[in-house]
Design a protein around this motif. Structure first.
Motif, PDB file in Angstrom:
ATOM      1  N   GLU A 147      56.109  25.343  21.030  1.00 48.81           N
ATOM      2  CA  GLU A 147      55.942  25.461  20.385  1.00 48.81           C
ATOM      3  C   GLU A 147      56.040  24.006  19.706  1.00 48.81           C
ATOM      4  OE1 GLU A 147      54.469  27.920  16.699  1.00 48.81           O
ATOM      5  OE2 GLU A 147      54.570  27.942  18.234  1.00 48.81           O
ATOM      6  N   SER A 148      57.092  23.786  19.750  1.00 43.87           N
ATOM      7  CA  SER A 148      57.014  22.483  19.740  1.00 43.87           C
ATOM      8  C   SER A 148      56.548  21.187  19.564  1.00 43.87           C
ATOM      9  CB  SER A 148      58.839  21.799  19.583  1.00 43.87           C
ATOM     10  OG  SER A 148      59.684  22.763  18.958  1.00 43.87           O
ATOM     11  N   GLU A 149      55.704  21.453  20.226  1.00 48.75           N
ATOM     12  CA  GLU A 149      54.651  20.024  20.973  1.00 48.75           C
ATOM     13  C   GLU A 149      53.430  20.628  20.002  1.00 48.75           C
ATOM     14  OE1 GLU A 149      54.145  20.498  24.839  1.00 48.75           O
ATOM     15  OE2 GLU A 149      55.594  19.014  25.037  1.00 48.75           O
ATOM     16  N   ARG A 150      53.283  22.090  19.700  1.00 45.62           N
ATOM     17  CA  ARG A 150      52.217  22.151  19.678  1.00 45.62           C
ATOM     18  C   ARG A 150      52.509  21.456  17.322  1.00 45.62           C
ATOM     19  NH1 ARG A 150      50.084  25.962  16.009  1.00 45.62           N
ATOM     20  NH2 ARG A 150      52.585  26.683  15.228  1.00 45.62           N
ATOM     21  N   GLN A 151      53.520  21.842  17.026  1.00 44.79           N
ATOM     22  CA  GLN A 151      54.013  21.670  15.481  1.00 44.79           C
ATOM     23  C   GLN A 151      54.113  19.488  15.246  1.00 44.79           C
ATOM     24  OE1 GLN A 151      57.246  23.612  14.271  1.00 44.79           O
ATOM     25  NE2 GLN A 151      56.660  25.663  14.362  1.00 44.79           N
ATOM     26  N   LEU A 152      54.027  19.141  16.362  1.00 39.92           N
ATOM     27  CA  LEU A 152      54.062  18.195  16.448  1.00 39.92           C
ATOM     28  C   LEU A 152      52.590  17.543  16.152  1.00 39.92           C
ATOM     29  CD1 LEU A 152      55.340  15.451  16.558  1.00 39.92           C
ATOM     30  CD2 LEU A 152      55.642  15.511  19.344  1.00 39.92           C
TER      31      LEU A 152
END
Length: 228
Positions: A147-152
């Motif tokens: 999810e953090s990678e997606r937001q990034l």
């Protein structure tokens, strides 16, 4: 059993073996209970013959009576295990896989299951063992990372779009404003050039006109390069 006759000696040996077996059984159960994995053994007909405390805590059942695995597990989980177990044979008695399970107390769990089948010399199934490790924290951490990678990626794409919009805006302003002003300056210098009588001043006007033309060309090149 008193005495030294053969029957008494044999009886004492049987007693000693029974004690050793009992100690081994308790030692085995202590080792199994110390594990953090779900452990369960069952017959070919899925009747539970052994289960450790973690299994009984997550899938409570009456341990005093032999019960069937399908009575302990959610239907979807039992169907999955049964399907995997039936695919095992003497040449491939073991399978490891990940799956999700919904329990009444613990909610959604992710398990790494090891399913093993035991076979007799004639290759008939003698039963199976299911060992499952709870990897929910690892899966949740992985999901948070994803999810953090997606937001990034989303923020990076937004930043790129903003940069493109800003460069497009600057290019448009350079082309429509500054370049047009330089074109007008060049035109005015071309009008001024014929009416200047002094040769030195004519050369200055011509050079200024050329500088304005060069600047205009450079600005148009920069405007083109600034476009995404």
């Amino acid at each position: 059993f008193q005495g030294n006759d053969e029957l008494s000696t044999l009886a004492r040996r049987i007693e000693d073996l029974a004690l050793q077996l009992d100690r081994a059984r308790w030692s085995y159960r202590a080792v199994v209970e110390d594990q953090n994995e779900i452990i369960c053994r069952f017959t070919p007909g899925y009747s539970v013959t052994f289960s450790n405390g973690i299994f009984q805590r997550i899938f409570p059942y009456n341990t005093e009576k032999s019960t069937f695995l399908q009575r302990c597990l959610p239907q979807a989980t039992f169907d999955l295990l049964a399907k995997k177990f039936e695919e095992l044979d003497a040449s491939r008695p073991l399978e490891i896989f990940l799956h999700q399970i919904l329990t009444a107390d613990s909610g959604n769990l992710w398990l790494r299951s090891t399913l093993r089948a035991s076979f007799l010399p004639d290759e008939s199934c003698a039963g199976g063992q299911w060992v499952a490790a709870d990897i929910t924290p690892q899966i949740q951490a992985q999901q948070r990372l994803q999810e953090s990678e997606r937001q990034l990626r989303t923020l990076s794409n937004r930043l790129l779009r903003l940069q493109d919009d800003e460069r497009r805006k600057i290019a448009r302003e350079l082309h429509d404003s500054t370049a047009q002003s330089l074109s007008a300056l060049e035109m005015n210098m071309s009008l001024l050039e014929p009416i200047v009588g002094d040769e030195y001043m004519q050369r200055i006007v011509a050079e200024t006109r050329q500088i304005a033309r060069d600047c205009c060309l450079e600005l148009r090149t920069i405007s083109y390069l600034l476009h995404p």
